[in-house]
Design an enzyme around this catalytic site. Structure first.
Site, PDB file in Angstrom:
ATOM      1  N   LYS A 164      32.173 -35.233 -61.672  1.00  0.00           N
ATOM      2  CA  LYS A 164      33.266 -35.955 -62.323  1.00  0.00           C
ATOM      3  C   LYS A 164      33.977 -36.848 -61.310  1.00  0.00           C
ATOM      4  O   LYS A 164      34.453 -36.388 -60.269  1.00  0.00           O
ATOM      5  CB  LYS A 164      34.267 -34.957 -62.909  1.00  0.00           C
ATOM      6  CG  LYS A 164      35.436 -35.614 -63.608  1.00  0.00           C
ATOM      7  CD  LYS A 164      36.240 -34.600 -64.365  1.00  0.00           C
ATOM      8  CE  LYS A 164      37.432 -34.086 -63.600  1.00  0.00           C
ATOM      9  NZ  LYS A 164      38.506 -35.059 -63.435  1.00  0.00           N
ATOM     10  N   THR A 174      45.558 -29.773 -69.422  1.00  0.00           N
ATOM     11  CA  THR A 174      45.664 -28.322 -69.200  1.00  0.00           C
ATOM     12  C   THR A 174      46.835 -27.942 -68.284  1.00  0.00           C
ATOM     13  O   THR A 174      47.134 -26.770 -68.131  1.00  0.00           O
ATOM     14  CB  THR A 174      44.349 -27.758 -68.618  1.00  0.00           C
ATOM     15  OG1 THR A 174      43.851 -28.664 -67.651  1.00  0.00           O
ATOM     16  CG2 THR A 174      43.314 -27.564 -69.696  1.00  0.00           C
ATOM     17  N   GLN A 225      47.689 -25.715 -62.832  1.00  0.00           N
ATOM     18  CA  GLN A 225      47.015 -25.434 -64.100  1.00  0.00           C
ATOM     19  C   GLN A 225      47.716 -24.276 -64.804  1.00  0.00           C
ATOM     20  O   GLN A 225      47.958 -23.224 -64.215  1.00  0.00           O
ATOM     21  CB  GLN A 225      45.534 -25.093 -63.859  1.00  0.00           C
ATOM     22  CG  GLN A 225      44.716 -26.244 -63.280  1.00  0.00           C
ATOM     23  CD  GLN A 225      44.388 -27.340 -64.293  1.00  0.00           C
ATOM     24  OE1 GLN A 225      45.040 -27.458 -65.334  1.00  0.00           O
ATOM     25  NE2 GLN A 225      43.408 -28.169 -63.994  1.00  0.00           N
ATOM     26  N   ARG A 261      39.344 -27.917 -57.457  1.00  0.00           N
ATOM     27  CA  ARG A 261      39.870 -27.320 -56.229  1.00  0.00           C
ATOM     28  C   ARG A 261      39.283 -25.966 -55.845  1.00  0.00           C
ATOM     29  O   ARG A 261      39.068 -25.731 -54.652  1.00  0.00           O
ATOM     30  CB  ARG A 261      41.404 -27.268 -56.315  1.00  0.00           C
ATOM     31  CG  ARG A 261      42.003 -28.666 -56.205  1.00  0.00           C
ATOM     32  CD  ARG A 261      43.427 -28.719 -56.683  1.00  0.00           C
ATOM     33  NE  ARG A 261      43.518 -28.510 -58.126  1.00  0.00           N
ATOM     34  CZ  ARG A 261      44.663 -28.467 -58.796  1.00  0.00           C
ATOM     35  NH1 ARG A 261      45.810 -28.608 -58.165  1.00  0.00           N
ATOM     36  NH2 ARG A 261      44.650 -28.299 -60.102  1.00  0.00           N
ATOM     37  N   ASP A 295      44.709 -47.219 -74.268  1.00  0.00           N
ATOM     38  CA  ASP A 295      45.188 -48.597 -74.231  1.00  0.00           C
ATOM     39  C   ASP A 295      45.008 -49.176 -75.638  1.00  0.00           C
ATOM     40  O   ASP A 295      44.624 -48.452 -76.565  1.00  0.00           O
ATOM     41  CB  ASP A 295      44.365 -49.386 -73.183  1.00  0.00           C
ATOM     42  CG  ASP A 295      45.159 -50.532 -72.554  1.00  0.00           C
ATOM     43  OD1 ASP A 295      45.877 -51.221 -73.307  1.00  0.00           O
ATOM     44  OD2 ASP A 295      45.043 -50.740 -71.335  1.00  0.00           O
ATOM     45  N   LYS A 343      40.276 -41.425 -68.440  1.00  0.00           N
ATOM     46  CA  LYS A 343      41.168 -41.156 -69.588  1.00  0.00           C
ATOM     47  C   LYS A 343      41.729 -42.448 -70.195  1.00  0.00           C
ATOM     48  O   LYS A 343      42.949 -42.682 -70.178  1.00  0.00           O
ATOM     49  CB  LYS A 343      42.311 -40.230 -69.166  1.00  0.00           C
ATOM     50  CG  LYS A 343      41.825 -38.883 -68.641  1.00  0.00           C
ATOM     51  CD  LYS A 343      42.965 -37.951 -68.318  1.00  0.00           C
ATOM     52  CE  LYS A 343      42.517 -36.615 -67.806  1.00  0.00           C
ATOM     53  NZ  LYS A 343      41.848 -36.638 -66.485  1.00  0.00           N
ATOM     54  N   ASP A 352      36.029 -39.933 -65.434  1.00  0.00           N
ATOM     55  CA  ASP A 352      37.237 -39.383 -66.073  1.00  0.00           C
ATOM     56  C   ASP A 352      38.439 -40.273 -65.790  1.00  0.00           C
ATOM     57  O   ASP A 352      39.293 -39.947 -64.976  1.00  0.00           O
ATOM     58  CB  ASP A 352      37.451 -37.954 -65.537  1.00  0.00           C
ATOM     59  CG  ASP A 352      38.578 -37.234 -66.265  1.00  0.00           C
ATOM     60  OD1 ASP A 352      38.912 -37.628 -67.394  1.00  0.00           O
ATOM     61  OD2 ASP A 352      39.126 -36.270 -65.686  1.00  0.00           O
TER      62      ASP A 352
HETATM   63  O1  C5P Z   1      41.088 -28.736 -59.364  1.00  0.00           O
HETATM   64  P1  C5P Z   1      40.921 -28.365 -60.794  1.00  0.00           P
HETATM   65  O2  C5P Z   1      39.810 -27.341 -61.028  1.00  0.00           O
HETATM   66  O3  C5P Z   1      42.207 -27.997 -61.483  1.00  0.00           O
HETATM   67  O4  C5P Z   1      40.386 -29.708 -61.470  1.00  0.00           O
HETATM   68  C1  C5P Z   1      40.376 -29.948 -62.843  1.00  0.00           C
HETATM   69  C2  C5P Z   1      39.984 -31.361 -63.073  1.00  0.00           C
HETATM   70  O5  C5P Z   1      39.953 -31.593 -64.473  1.00  0.00           O
HETATM   71  C3  C5P Z   1      40.939 -32.388 -62.477  1.00  0.00           C
HETATM   72  O6  C5P Z   1      40.138 -33.451 -61.985  1.00  0.00           O
HETATM   73  C4  C5P Z   1      41.774 -32.867 -63.659  1.00  0.00           C
HETATM   74  O7  C5P Z   1      42.107 -34.233 -63.533  1.00  0.00           O
HETATM   75  C5  C5P Z   1      40.813 -32.674 -64.816  1.00  0.00           C
HETATM   76  N1  C5P Z   1      41.412 -32.473 -66.137  1.00  0.00           N
HETATM   77  C6  C5P Z   1      42.294 -31.433 -66.419  1.00  0.00           C
HETATM   78  N2  C5P Z   1      42.831 -31.308 -67.688  1.00  0.00           N
HETATM   79  C7  C5P Z   1      42.459 -32.149 -68.654  1.00  0.00           C
HETATM   80  C8  C5P Z   1      41.553 -33.178 -68.384  1.00  0.00           C
HETATM   81  C9  C5P Z   1      41.030 -33.294 -67.095  1.00  0.00           C
HETATM   82  O8  C5P Z   1      42.599 -30.629 -65.548  1.00  0.00           O
HETATM   83  N3  C5P Z   1      42.923 -31.981 -69.890  1.00  0.00           N
END
Ligand code: C5P
Length: 214
Positions: free
Chosen positions: A31, A113, A171, A192, A63, A60, A58
């Site tokens: 991603k 999330t 999160q 992460r 627009d 998003k 990604d």
């Molecule tokens: O580091 P982590 O595991 O939290 O990464 C989650 C990834 O998913 C990040 O790149 C974040 O931008 C993306 N994301 C998210 N929630 C969403 C859509 C995308 O955490 N609804």
């Protein structure tokens, strides 16, 4: 099928390239979000594709409909496998995005999330996205079953907010890889917990082993 998508949330092309090469036995889709895309744009997409892997772009999109439609065309021409649009953009925007010929998979973000919301709100947005023709949605692990039950098993659910062990970050709605896949996730997005680990390969391998038979 390898179900883990690695969120390549790093600033540096070389670091991203090393992750793609090192993690390639366990991950097929990488991603690319704004952090890396604004640094390395086309080069990063090419590097991932040249390594035989797929790109989930990604950015998003949210627009006016015509701009989103043209953005989807540009992403298609870059050779990405999937991309995100934001469900908040409304039905006209979502439909026009899906009208693009040979478009990459389009996944609509329901609610981030990191935000607190209700399952009803996530489901409302998932249903709208499905009616407009998108291929699936991004939702937290907690809403996977409700979405699959209402929108059908072919409607893809991609879930970030995956935490193999206790983590203390932004999160809010989280689950382990096993529970998300058992609940029906088509893909889990992990950032992460892998990229900031002391040994990213070991963490990616453990996640892969924990879900490969599910
Ligand atoms: O580091 P982590 O595991 O939290 O990464 C989650 C990834 O998913 C990040 O790149 C974040 O931008 C993306 N994301 C998210 N929630 C969403 C859509 C995308 O955490 N609804």
């Amino acid at each position: 099928m390898k179900k883990t998508i690695l969120a390549l949330d790093v600033f540096d092309f070389k670091k991203a390239e090393k992750l793609v090469k090192d993690l390639s036995p366990y991950i097929d889709v990488f991603k690319v979000g704004p952090i890396l895309f604004l640094q390395s744009g086309r080069e990063i997409i090419k590097m991932i594709n040249d390594n035989g892997k797929k790109v989930f772009l990604d950015l998003k999109f949210h627009d006016i409909p015509a701009t989103v439609q043209r953005s989807v065309m540009s992403a298609r021409d870059l050779g990405v496998y999937s991309l995100t649009v934001h469900s908040c953009g409304g039905d006209e925007m979502l439909k026009l995005a899906c009208s693009v010929e040979n478009h990459p998979k389009i996944w609509a973000v329901t609610v981030l999330t990191s935000q607190i919301t209700t399952p009803e709100e996530v489901l409302r947005r998932a249903k709208l996205a499905k009616e407009c023709g998108v291929n699936g949605v991004i939702s937290s692990p907690l809403e996977i079953e409700t979405i699959k039950n209402s929108c059908g098993k072919d409607f893809e659910v991609v879930t970030p907010g995956i935490r193999p062990a206790k983590a203390n970050d932004d999160q809010k709605r989280v689950a382990t890889p096993e529970s998300a896949v058992k609940a029906g996730a088509d893909y889990i997005v992990v950032g992460r917990p892998i990229i900031e680990a002391e040994d990213p390969v070991k963490v990616a391998k453990n996640i892969y082993e924990s879900i490969k038979e599910l």
